[in-house]
Design an enzyme around this catalytic site. Structure first.
Site, PDB file in Angstrom:
ATOM      1  N   GLU A 768      40.997 -69.716 -25.593  1.00  0.00           N
ATOM      2  CA  GLU A 768      39.695 -69.297 -26.117  1.00  0.00           C
ATOM      3  C   GLU A 768      38.933 -70.470 -26.724  1.00  0.00           C
ATOM      4  O   GLU A 768      38.485 -70.404 -27.861  1.00  0.00           O
ATOM      5  CB  GLU A 768      39.860 -68.176 -27.148  1.00  0.00           C
ATOM      6  CG  GLU A 768      40.359 -66.875 -26.580  1.00  0.00           C
ATOM      7  CD  GLU A 768      39.321 -66.159 -25.736  1.00  0.00           C
ATOM      8  OE1 GLU A 768      38.130 -66.308 -26.035  1.00  0.00           O
ATOM      9  OE2 GLU A 768      39.732 -65.506 -24.764  1.00  0.00           O
ATOM     10  N   ASP A 769      38.846 -71.556 -25.980  1.00  0.00           N
ATOM     11  CA  ASP A 769      38.037 -72.704 -26.385  1.00  0.00           C
ATOM     12  C   ASP A 769      38.563 -73.478 -27.580  1.00  0.00           C
ATOM     13  O   ASP A 769      37.857 -74.315 -28.121  1.00  0.00           O
ATOM     14  CB  ASP A 769      36.595 -72.289 -26.701  1.00  0.00           C
ATOM     15  CG  ASP A 769      35.851 -71.930 -25.446  1.00  0.00           C
ATOM     16  OD1 ASP A 769      36.133 -72.547 -24.423  1.00  0.00           O
ATOM     17  OD2 ASP A 769      34.997 -71.034 -25.497  1.00  0.00           O
ATOM     18  N   ALA A 770      39.771 -73.159 -28.026  1.00  0.00           N
ATOM     19  CA  ALA A 770      40.299 -73.947 -29.142  1.00  0.00           C
ATOM     20  C   ALA A 770      40.651 -75.339 -28.637  1.00  0.00           C
ATOM     21  O   ALA A 770      40.926 -75.534 -27.451  1.00  0.00           O
ATOM     22  CB  ALA A 770      41.515 -73.270 -29.728  1.00  0.00           C
TER      23      ALA A 770
END
Lengths: 1154, 321
Positions: A768-770
């Site tokens: 999730e885009d981390a």
């Protein structure tokens, strides 16, 4: 607007086109593209990026203010008409401050720190006569009377910063890169947002809600402001005017204006029978009403005339002259009627009718309300002018009222002097109040605007810029229509296509492009004379039939009809020639509308326009030698303008042009050439490298995020005392820059760092885009930031006492607590401060209302302290302590408390392509992948971020930066810059990479840091400019076990700031009910919230009580304690019972055995 | 379960050795060994770095913690580091880290008195111990052309009237705790490539085709012998495993013309030191640390913790006890 090459026409007639082009080729010098980019920085240099604000304000303060005062220059007492006051001259002085009667020069930085208003005195010369009971007294003259103080826009012509160079600005404590264009009011920086409006005094043809065609015009003159609407309902045409109680047949109005015969009207409308046919129902309608003469018509209208019951209004409209007066003064007020000659007004109405009928016959003739050419931008100068006019009038009526009151008194001790009673406070306070609250509430102009001003947020340098270019919308946001939100083709080059917020304001709030200018009002007189000289036949000389004669065009100036011209193109060309020669202002626009058979000339303020290079038959007027002269400093932008090489075009005039994007694309029909294509973007979108390779919404996201990025704010950032400042410890300039970045100064005040990014999956903490960060990079200062918060303390003054400095006790048991404090009770700079530490101590008098006579030694004081509330376990430092007097003249102390933070898991980062992500985990450097060159990334980004986002620009940024670091040259990625060389091409970048031993596609061969074995795939790795955003976990994380409770309900408080609990809301409760977790509900809703033990009487069902002393349980209704049971219920529930009881409703509890 | 002996005898061949740079081959061992060495060099070879700063006067533009951070990152000569004690387990000072066995004291006093900006650099740091001083780059071979210009690492710039006075304490530490204690600027290795050119097939190519093969590699791995006009391997180690040549050869329709393998048991190490420890010493220290770590594992052999900690590995090390 027509753009680009006219390929179609050339293809159709190849032979003809070729011949034409050939001729020019022989005649013209060798055609090669001239790099006109240098004009952009030159333009920015002479203009600054907020010139529209400055120009508007300068116009107000030098010209408009004089007009306003002149228009209202005479004040006469109603009590004694010999007493009068006349304003002769008005001027605004230099910014200054009056302290204890001494006037001192002032600079903006002093105002910011000292919570003052940066303002200058408004001085007037007055002539007045005090008239004394019939005696004739000669008028007296007084010069330089101050009537109030005008807040001054920074960098305007009256500002001390005007025309100062970098060094002088530094001496004044000012950042040279700051654009100005805002005000400093009570220490706050306030900007007046640009307001978007539909243009005034122009006919707009559109459809109303019912689908009827209507022509509306918003007439606005210095006297009145009214909307006139003509509606075509069931084929009949009516007039809608606020002054009439209901709609009025148009033919009645025409008759009332003196056009008694239908023939006259039809004649004016033109010979074409279809127009007459359309008017026929209206004519019938009129005759059905039995109105044939002007007298009858006026009598009819008089009945419809709305009588103003309000006494106030009837006073003002004493001489309104009934319906005729309405027609004269309010109906299309722009056309002034002299000596009851309604000819011009009739002609105007007929033009409106004709346009309506055109629209009826041909739907294309409807106007587009969202078209930028039909809009005007109201800037700070206009708004300030309205405000000032209102306040000035209020001041004058106040003066009259006060004088009347004084003169009315039978005995006066002093001689009456009207000049003494000019109140300075009205204007000063009025201006200050409106600027600081943003409420423009002017009853006189039927204006009630809220939120017209905003505080310039100094979160980042770019955020401050963003405020200057922001345009606030005319519509309320609740409307769910797509029209006004959509991107308008006419927006090209004027308004940034990317920069708009997400959510409800999307598409309504817009931003100016880089080169946009907004015009100010221009004198009409010279233009009218010029038009007449160029052969415009005046309207008054035309017969009715000639008005719409097909052989000539109407000439309209600022919405009113000037006359007719037989050769409109020639007329327009000559007007343009005169403009290019500098005979009329640069910003006058001339545009021929063939469909409406009109030539529109506009000189009003608020039009958006932009500069373009003029081309003659497709050959640019700017030649190589011009650019060379510019480079050598012989020329500047103004000389280009003066010599007619460049001109400003507004949106309407662009319709008459054929603009080529590049010189090479110009054909013989081309009239103008763009200066640089990237100037269609605004400041915020200009920071994005390769935005033309990105999916459009990504650029929009970045425009919003760039404003939250931490970095350097200004050169004077460490001298500012803002409530909150976010700074980056080691900000860098982006390796991949754009021209806009250089023009704006983002390379000097960057907000981010060039991080080496590996695009790969790592550790699973990157979903999730981390992003995964390298601990060693963080150790070395990557993403480290400083948060400075201001804490204020005040020494309050009371009637006869005041709060005092307090020397902290150094006694052994107090020493530790007071260790931060100096002997004056203030924490000293440089001290380390932790949560709950004491940073301020003062002495407060125990009794504030002590008498005057009390001996100072008798006043008793008690100490009052302030403690620091910060994150627990974190050490901050007292950065600065400043003492100044606040608005109420109390001594106030400001502490800047500085906290340096290194990134932690959960902090938010973003690249410049709308790709935000939080830090998912922090990993040791030795576990990070490495290349055989020894390169180890600073952060790892998950490749899943790419396919759905389609931010190809980010990949090119990576490649470009990688090539940039290898060859030691900053690479460029300006929007649409590849053809003109302002963006490096991927081929060239790849060649550079290969030259330096990298793979052309930017992928590297990496080894796993954990096992030492090669990774399965080649990894796309290189530097990307990363921004740290202001959202940090430290400011957000929150948990609580036990803690404070609300007073009345005994439930836990709400919100992080009050150390509140986490609410199990209705929806969460529903889930638990559905799941059947009854004990959990019981616990969450009562045990851990507000449990309370109550005594319930089983008999009457009401609540009893337990006697605290005797422990006896009693029901107060039954007066005994026989049937009492004790049980637990939420305190809020008990409260509810009691509240209901107080309303005479008896809630009864029926208990069952459990 | 009888444990077979996995013992091997790795060989090291040093190719290049400077004070702060070393290049060597490590042969006859596997990636785990090479990587262990790399990891230890980065994260576990102790050095000395400034860890505690007491600021007396700071009227510079930078904040106290800003300067402290900068001071921490200055490399200090740390030959002594191996023999020094960690201050957390120093008996002489009960772990408060102020004694001579575990710390070095530094002083810095700088004040700008004239109109010219004063650069406060690492040379202005005065050490209480002459063996632990800020790394001096001026005399190193890879340094700057004019040693006069090189004034060390800038800490802060002062303008007229500004002053910086502080006391700093340097302590021993390892890179795992903070990157400032890492002695290595770069430690990396690569598998030694083995490049085979099929000479027979190569003969069939024209000169143009040969050059295109040579130029397909972004790094200069191949060359054409000007005399024989044969393609030969100029520098196999320049090969970055980018597969470009192989792809090229494939595209030419001559698979097998060039074949490249990575030698599984041969590594080429590049070590660059920050200057805290000499590159050669860094390697030796790393081996020493690695030995200590293995000793620690072996000592915890019989304990229950040992089993918990190492699980099957522990049993394996004990030789299947």
């Amino acid at each position: 607007m027509v753009m680009g090459v006219m390929e179609g026409s050339d293809a159709l007639h190849p032979s003809q086109g070729m011949r034409e082009v050939d001729k020019q080729f022989l005649a013209a010098p060798v055609k090669s593209a001239v790099d006109k980019f240098q004009l952009v920085p030159e333009f920015i240099k002479v203009r600054g990026l907020v010139k529209e604000h400055l120009d508007s304000f300068n116009y107000f303060i030098t010209t408009d203010i004089k007009k306003i005062v002149e228009a209202n220059n005479f004040v006469r007492c109603t009590f004694d008409d010999k007493v009068y006051l006349r304003y002769l001259k008005v001027s605004v002085g230099k910014p200054s401050v009056v302290k204890d009667g001494i006037t001192d020069e002032m600079n903006p930085q002093q105002c910011r720190l000292g919570e003052m208003t940066y303002s200058a005195p408004i001085c007037v010369d007055i002539e007045y006569c005090n008239g004394s009971y019939g005696h004739i007294v000669h008028p007296q003259v007084k010069k330089g009377v101050v009537i109030g103080r005008m807040p001054i826009m920074l960098r305007s012509s009256h500002c001390v910063l005007f025309g100062k160079d970098e060094e002088e600005l530094a001496k004044l404590g000012e950042c040279p890169l700051d654009p100005g264009g805002y005000f400093v009011v009570k220490g706050n920086e306030k900007v007046i947002l640009i307001q978007e409006q539909l243009s005034k005094n122009r006919i707009i043809i559109d459809k109303d809600k019912k689908g009827c065609i209507q022509a509306s015009i918003m007439s606005s003159t210095s006297m009145t402001k009214a909307k006139t609407t003509l509606v075509m309902e069931k084929e009949k045409i009516y007039l809608n005017l606020n002054s009439f109680t209901s709609k009025v047949p148009i033919m009645v109005v025409m008759k009332a204006m003196g056009m008694e015969t239908d023939q006259e009207v039809v004649q004016m409308l033109g010979r074409d029978p279809q127009y007459a046919a359309l008017l026929l129902p209206s004519m019938e309608d009129c005759s059905n009403l039995g109105i044939y003469t002007r007298k009858q018509a006026l009598a009819f209208l008089d009945k419809k005339h709305r009588k103003w019951n309000n006494s106030n209004n009837s006073n003002n409209r004493k001489d309104d002259g009934g319906a005729l007066g309405v027609l004269r003064d309010i109906f299309i007020a722009t056309i002034q009627v002299k000596d009851d000659d309604f000819h011009r007004k009739c002609a105007y109405v007929v033009v409106m009718l004709r346009r309506m009928m055109d629209a009826y016959l041909n739907k294309d003739a409807l106007d587009d309300k969202d078209y930028i050419g039909n809009k005007r931008l109201e800037l700070s100068g206009t708004l300030m002018a309205l405000l000032f006019e209102d306040l000035f009038k209020t001041m004058n009526t106040g003066l009259v009222a006060y004088s009347d009151n004084l003169l009315n008194k039978s005995s006066r001790s002093t001689k009456f002097d009207i000049s003494q009673h000019i109140s300075r406070e009205d204007i000063t306070n009025g201006l200050e109040r409106s600027l600081s609250t943003g409420n423009w509430n002017l009853a006189r102009f039927k204006m009630d605007k809220k939120g017209a001003t905003q505080i310039v947020s100094r979160l980042s340098f770019i955020a401050a810029y963003g405020y200057m270019t922001k345009i606030s919308p005319q519509f309320e946001k609740s409307r769910k229509v797509s029209g006004p939100r959509a991107l308008q083709p006419s927006q090209w080059g004027m308004l940034c296509p990317c920069d708009t917020p997400e959510g409800e304001q999307c598409g309504l709030v817009k931003n100016l492009s880089l080169m946009t200018h907004v015009t100010t009002d221009e004198e009409e007189g010279p233009i009218i004379t010029l038009c007449t000289n160029l052969g415009v036949e005046d309207l008054s000389l035309l017969s009715g039939e000639e008005l719409h004669s097909p052989s000539s065009y109407l000439i309209m100036l600022n919405g009113s009809i000037l006359g007719k011209h037989r050769r409109p193109q020639l007329f327009a060309t000559s007007m343009r020639k005169l403009r290019r020669a500098g005979k009329i202002s640069d910003f006058v626009s001339v545009h021929v509308n063939e469909k409406q058979r009109c030539v529109y000339i506009a000189s009003d303020g608020g039009r958006v326009c932009r500069p373009l290079v003029i081309a003659d038959n497709g050959v640019s007027r700017i030649k190589h030698h011009h650019m060379k002269e510019l480079k050598d400093g012989i020329r500047n932008f103004d000389s280009f303008l003066r010599e007619g090489l460049i001109e400003y075009l507004d949106v309407n005039e662009e319709n008459n042009t054929l603009i080529a994007l590049y010189e090479g694309e110009a054909t013989s029909d081309t009239t103008h050439i763009e200066i640089e294509p990237f100037t269609i973007l605004g400041v915020c979108a200009g920071l994005i490298p390769f935005p033309h390779h990105n999916q459009s919404p990504r650029n929009t996201y970045q425009c919003a995020m760039g404003k939250q990025a931490m970095g350097n704010i200004a050169y004077n950032q460490l001298c500012r005392m803002d409530t909150l400042i976010y700074l980056l410890v080691y900000p860098q300039r982006p390796l991949l820059t754009t021209r806009t970045i250089e023009l704006v100064g983002y390379d000097k005040l960057g907000a981010g760092q060039n991080a080496t990014v590996a695009v790969m999956s790592y550790s699973g903490y990157d979903i999730e885009d981390a992003i995964v960060m390298n601990k060693s990079s963080l150790d070395r200062g990557f993403g480290r930031c400083i948060v400075m918060k201001r804490h204020t303390a005040v020494y309050q003054k009371y009637a006869n006492t005041s709060e005092q400095f307090s020397t902290p006790s150094r006694a052994p048991h107090d020493r530790e607590r007071n260790q931060l404090l100096d002997n004056d009770g203030l924490a000293s700079p440089g001290e380390i401060i932790r949560h709950q530490d004491l940073y301020f101590q003062k002495l407060v008098p125990e009794n504030a209302n002590i008498s005057v006579n009390a001996h100072p030694s008798n006043i008793k004081y008690r100490p009052s302290r302030q403690t620091y509330k910060g994150a627990e376990g974190e050490a901050a430092v007292v950065d600065r302590v400043a003492l100044c007097s606040d608005k109420r003249n109390n001594l106030s102390v400001k502490f800047m408390i500085r906290h340096t933070r290194r990134p932690e898991v959960g902090d938010k980062f973003s690249s410049r392509h709308g790709q935000k992500g939080v830090c998912g985990t922090i990993v040791q450097q030795e576990d990070f992948p490495f290349s055989e060159r020894g390169i180890c990334p600073d952060l790892i980004m998950n490749p899943h971020g790419f396919p759905s986002r389609m931010t190809v620009g980010k990949m090119i940024e990576l490649l470009g930066s990688k090539a940039g670091v290898s060859c030691g040259r900053f690479h460029f990625g300006s929007a649409f810059g590849e053809p003109s060389g302002h963006a490096d091409k991927v081929e060239d970048i790849s060649a550079t990479l290969v030259k330096h031993g990298f793979c052309y596609n930017g992928k590297d061969f990496l080894y796993s840091g954990i096992t030492g074995t090669p990774l399965q795939a080649y990894i796309f790795m290189g530097p990307i400019y990363y921004q740290k955003l202001k959202h940090m976990v430290m400011d957000k994380m929150h948990a609580r076990g036990m803690g404070p409770r609300q007073l009345i309900t005994r439930q836990p408080t709400e919100g992080r700031s009050k150390n509140g609990g986490l609410r199990v809301g209705e929806m969460e409760r529903d889930c638990l009910i559905a799941y059947g977790a009854s004990n959990l509900i019981y616990e969450r809703l009562m045990i851990s919230s507000d449990p309370f033990e109550v005594q319930v009487c089983r008999k009457c069902g009401l609540l009893g009580y337990e006697n605290h002393k005797t422990k006896a349980k009693v029901c107060s209704t039954c007066k005994n304690g026989d049937n009492i049971s004790s049980m637990k219920l939420p305190y809020a529930c008990k409260l509810l019972f009691q509240e209901i009881q107080s309303m005479n409703i008896v809630p009864k509890l029926t208990l069952a055995d459990s | 379960m009888e444990g077979a002996s996995y013992q091997r005898f790795p060989k090291v061949k040093i190719r290049e050795l400077k004070d702060d740079y070393a290049k060597f081959e490590l042969r006859e061992t596997d990636a785990s060994m090479a990587n262990a060495l790399r990891r230890v060099m980065i994260a576990e070879v102790p050095t000395i770095a400034i860890d505690l700063v007491e600021i007396e006067v700071n009227s510079s533009v930078l904040g106290d913690e800003f300067i402290a951070h900068r001071l921490g990152l200055i490399p200090l000569t740390s030959e002594r580091a191996m023999s020094m004690r960690f201050s957390r387990d120093c008996d002489a000072c009960d772990g408060d880290g102020q004694c001579e066995f575990c710390s070095v004291e530094f002083h810095l006093r700088a004040k700008c008195i004239n109109d010219q900006t004063l650069d406060v650099t690492s040379k202005d740091l005065y050490s209480s111990d002459h063996t632990v001083v800020p790394v001096d780059f001026s005399d190193s071979s890879s340094g700057f052309e004019n040693p006069e210009d090189q004034r060390g690492i800038t800490i802060v710039k002062l303008r007229k009237g500004q002053e910086l006075r502080l006391r700093a304490i340097a302590r021993k530490g390892i890179g795992k705790d903070h990157a400032k204690w890492s002695p290595a600027a770069t430690v990396t290795f690569m598998y030694e490539p083995e490049i085979h050119i099929n000479e027979e097939m190569m003969e069939t190519l024209s000169l143009e085709e040969k050059t295109s093969v040579v130029e397909s590699s972004p790094t200069k791995v191949f060359g054409i012998n000007p005399h024989t006009q044969q393609v030969e391997v100029v520098d196999p180690e320049a090969y970055t495993y980018d597969d470009e040549v192989l792809k090229k050869v494939e595209a030419m329709g001559k698979p097998g013309l060039v074949e490249i393998y990575a030698k599984e048991d041969s590594f080429i190490f590049t070590v660059e030191s920050t200057g805290a420890v000499k590159a050669s010493q860094l390697l030796l220290n790393a081996i020493e640390v690695l030995k200590q770590k293995l000793d620690a594992v072996r000592l915890s052999e019989d304990t229950v913790e040992g089993d918990d900690q190492f699980g099957e590995l522990g049993a394996h090390m004990r030789g299947g006890g």
